[in-house]
Design an enzyme around this catalytic site. Structure first.
Site, PDB file in Angstrom:
ATOM      1  CD  GLN A   7     -73.697   3.828 -44.196  1.00 23.60           C
ATOM      2  OE1 GLN A   7     -74.065   2.694 -44.528  1.00 23.60           O
ATOM      3  NE2 GLN A   7     -72.688   4.024 -43.382  1.00 23.60           N
TER       4      GLN A   7
ATOM      5  CE1 TYR B 238     -66.205  11.674 -38.674  1.00 25.13           C
ATOM      6  CE2 TYR B 238     -65.840   9.919 -37.065  1.00 25.13           C
ATOM      7  CZ  TYR B 238     -66.691  10.627 -37.901  1.00 25.13           C
ATOM      8  OH  TYR B 238     -68.024  10.302 -37.945  1.00 25.13           O
TER       9      TYR B 238
ATOM     10  CE  LYS C 295     -69.833  13.809 -36.787  1.00 25.68           C
ATOM     11  NZ  LYS C 295     -70.836  14.152 -37.862  1.00 25.68           N
TER      12      LYS C 295
HETATM   13  N1  LIG Z   1     -70.601   5.708 -40.837  1.00 26.37           N
HETATM   14  C1  LIG Z   1     -70.435   5.467 -39.536  1.00 26.37           C
HETATM   15  O1  LIG Z   1     -69.987   4.390 -39.141  1.00 26.37           O
HETATM   16  C2  LIG Z   1     -70.840   6.491 -38.521  1.00 26.37           C
HETATM   17  C3  LIG Z   1     -70.691   6.194 -37.159  1.00 26.37           C
HETATM   18  C4  LIG Z   1     -71.107   7.121 -36.220  1.00 26.37           C
HETATM   19  C5  LIG Z   1     -71.640   8.328 -36.629  1.00 26.37           C
HETATM   20  N2  LIG Z   1     -71.741   8.617 -37.953  1.00 26.37           N
HETATM   21  C6  LIG Z   1     -72.318   9.905 -38.322  1.00 26.37           C
HETATM   22  O2  LIG Z   1     -73.571   9.666 -38.939  1.00 26.37           O
HETATM   23  C7  LIG Z   1     -73.830  10.644 -39.938  1.00 26.37           C
HETATM   24  C8  LIG Z   1     -74.180   9.972 -41.254  1.00 26.37           C
HETATM   25  O3  LIG Z   1     -73.106   9.151 -41.688  1.00 26.37           O
HETATM   26  P1  LIG Z   1     -73.229   8.208 -42.963  1.00 26.37           P
HETATM   27  O4  LIG Z   1     -72.588   6.910 -42.602  1.00 26.37           O
HETATM   28  O5  LIG Z   1     -74.634   8.208 -43.476  1.00 26.37           O
HETATM   29  O6  LIG Z   1     -72.269   8.975 -43.998  1.00 26.37           O
HETATM   30  P2  LIG Z   1     -72.215   8.856 -45.592  1.00 26.37           P
HETATM   31  O7  LIG Z   1     -72.991   7.697 -46.084  1.00 26.37           O
HETATM   32  O8  LIG Z   1     -70.781   8.957 -45.997  1.00 26.37           O
HETATM   33  O9  LIG Z   1     -72.972  10.178 -46.056  1.00 26.37           O
HETATM   34  C9  LIG Z   1     -72.444  11.452 -45.873  1.00 26.37           C
HETATM   35  C10 LIG Z   1     -72.946  12.338 -46.966  1.00 26.37           C
HETATM   36  O10 LIG Z   1     -72.430  13.660 -46.761  1.00 26.37           O
HETATM   37  C11 LIG Z   1     -72.082  14.205 -48.016  1.00 26.37           C
HETATM   38  N3  LIG Z   1     -71.094  15.256 -47.864  1.00 26.37           N
HETATM   39  C12 LIG Z   1     -69.780  15.135 -47.566  1.00 26.37           C
HETATM   40  N4  LIG Z   1     -69.182  16.333 -47.531  1.00 26.37           N
HETATM   41  C13 LIG Z   1     -70.146  17.251 -47.822  1.00 26.37           C
HETATM   42  C14 LIG Z   1     -70.148  18.659 -47.944  1.00 26.37           C
HETATM   43  N5  LIG Z   1     -69.025  19.386 -47.809  1.00 26.37           N
HETATM   44  N6  LIG Z   1     -71.328  19.289 -48.238  1.00 26.37           N
HETATM   45  C15 LIG Z   1     -72.447  18.557 -48.428  1.00 26.37           C
HETATM   46  N7  LIG Z   1     -72.503  17.226 -48.340  1.00 26.37           N
HETATM   47  C16 LIG Z   1     -71.368  16.567 -48.036  1.00 26.37           C
HETATM   48  C17 LIG Z   1     -71.537  13.015 -48.784  1.00 26.37           C
HETATM   49  O11 LIG Z   1     -71.578  13.279 -50.150  1.00 26.37           O
HETATM   50  P3  LIG Z   1     -70.344  12.773 -51.076  1.00 26.37           P
HETATM   51  O12 LIG Z   1     -70.230  11.300 -50.859  1.00 26.37           O
HETATM   52  O13 LIG Z   1     -70.743  13.169 -52.429  1.00 26.37           O
HETATM   53  O14 LIG Z   1     -69.142  13.536 -50.563  1.00 26.37           O
HETATM   54  C18 LIG Z   1     -72.505  11.907 -48.357  1.00 26.37           C
HETATM   55  O15 LIG Z   1     -73.619  11.831 -49.218  1.00 26.37           O
HETATM   56  C19 LIG Z   1     -72.586  11.526 -39.944  1.00 26.37           C
HETATM   57  O16 LIG Z   1     -72.800  12.633 -39.110  1.00 26.37           O
HETATM   58  C20 LIG Z   1     -71.500  10.672 -39.348  1.00 26.37           C
HETATM   59  O17 LIG Z   1     -70.487  11.444 -38.762  1.00 26.37           O
HETATM   60  C21 LIG Z   1     -71.367   7.721 -38.905  1.00 26.37           C
END
Ligand SMILES: NC(=O)c1ccc[n+]([C@@H]2O[C@H](COP(=O)([O-])OP(=O)(O)OC[C@H]3O[C@@H](n4cnc5c(N)ncnc54)[C@H](OP(=O)(O)O)[C@@H]3O)[C@@H](O)[C@H]2O)c1
Length: 284
Positions: A13, A128, A132
């Protein structure tokens, strides 16, 4: 073309939100999970060698918080070692790395009334958060030329994992009673707002660690309530305690972040969480 920029996690996202706002002067190369497994140092090395970027943005994460309690090895491979490999590669090429992190690096309990500043000590409560926090630290070790941005409660374009807003709307459509925890506070943050803030930081040439969440805070229950209020949807929504929910991973009760560093630089452009949520709901 100004520079070649790699975005890893391009289908996530935040990855999608950044791509949507990235200035056309750069050559943006989206990198998907199938192109490069960040947990594999050889694949990360090949990626940087073949594509010779001038900037790398890491939006990958493994963040199934409960599942990860029994998957620590995978969690640390993706969230800690992967960013380390990227950061080492960036250091060797003297190019900057943008990396994202989370409020779950903090363990805040409900008696804590002050939002966390960037300088506060991390004390994660679950695997988790620990993975991080380790990822951040390894990035800092590998290269001073980093921008680490911590955010919370992200919602944005459709991804594989889903997000809280979409989950609430899907569950509400079934007509069932929804129970949502009311003893964990957060700041819901839209990926569009975070992407725009990231652009501002990059434009200013910022380095270091920054908190970037929308303004204000609420419980997950209040978040759900706001979603349905803004949608004009009648839902049987009830508060629940974390103890009653009994999730496998412990979670911080109060991990609200203060965008202190952004404020000091006069760069805080994050909107109020309810304003950002209304904009998102109007869009989807
Ligand atoms: N979501 C939240 O509420 C939240 C809150 C605070 C911080 N964050 C941080 O914000 C950032 C973005 O989060 P997001 O919500 O955009 O996450 P997301 O939508 O789940 O996207 C993460 C992406 O990483 C890919 N991925 C996972 N494992 C991988 C690997 N081994 N090698 C390459 N790609 C890989 C996933 O692909 P697949 O789906 O194909 O595995 C997915 O496309 C992250 O650093 C997260 O920790 C998120």
């Amino acid at each position: 073309v100004d520079r070649r920029v790699l975005i890893l996690g391009a289908a996530g996202q935040l990855g999608q939100a950044l791509r949507a706002q990235w200035p056309a002067e750069d050559l943006l190369v989206p990198i998907y999970h199938s192109d490069c497994d960040i947990a594999d140092p050889a694949q990360v090395g090949d990626l940087l060698r073949l594509l010779e970027p001038q900037l790398v943005v890491n939006c990958t994460a493994y963040h199934k918080v409960d599942e990860m309690e029994a998957q620590a090895e995978r969690g640390f491979a993706v969230n800690a070692l992967g960013p380390f490999y990227l950061a080492q590669g960036c250091a060797g090429r003297q190019i900057p790395l943008v990396h994202f992190s989370t409020d779950y690096v903090f363990g805040g309990n409900l008696s804590r009334f002050h939002p966390y500043r960037e300088t506060d000590r991390t004390d994660p409560l679950n695997v988790y958060g620990a993975s991080k926090a380790a990822g951040e630290q390894l990035v800092r070790l590998a290269t001073p030329n980093h921008l680490i941005i911590r955010s919370t409660g992200l919602y944005g374009p459709p991804n594989r994992q889903g997000n809280f807003v979409r989950t609430m709307l899907r569950l509400a459509a079934t007509g069932q009673t929804l129970k949502v925890v009311d003893d964990q506070l957060l700041t819901p943050t839209s990926c569009a707002a975070l992407a725009s803030q990231t652009m501002a930081l990059l434009g200013a040439g910022a380095q270091g660690t920054f908190h970037a969440t929308c303004q204000g805070a609420c419980s997950w229950f209040e978040f759900a309530h706001a979603i349905f209020r803004l949608r004009g949807q009648k839902v049987d929504l009830r508060p629940q305690s974390s103890a009653e929910l009994g999730a496998r991973a412990r979670r911080p009760a109060h991990s609200v972040l203060d965008n202190a560093h952004l404020g000091e630089l006069g760069l805080d452009r994050m909107p109020d969480w309810q304003v950002a949520l209304a904009a998102y709901l109007a869009e989807i």
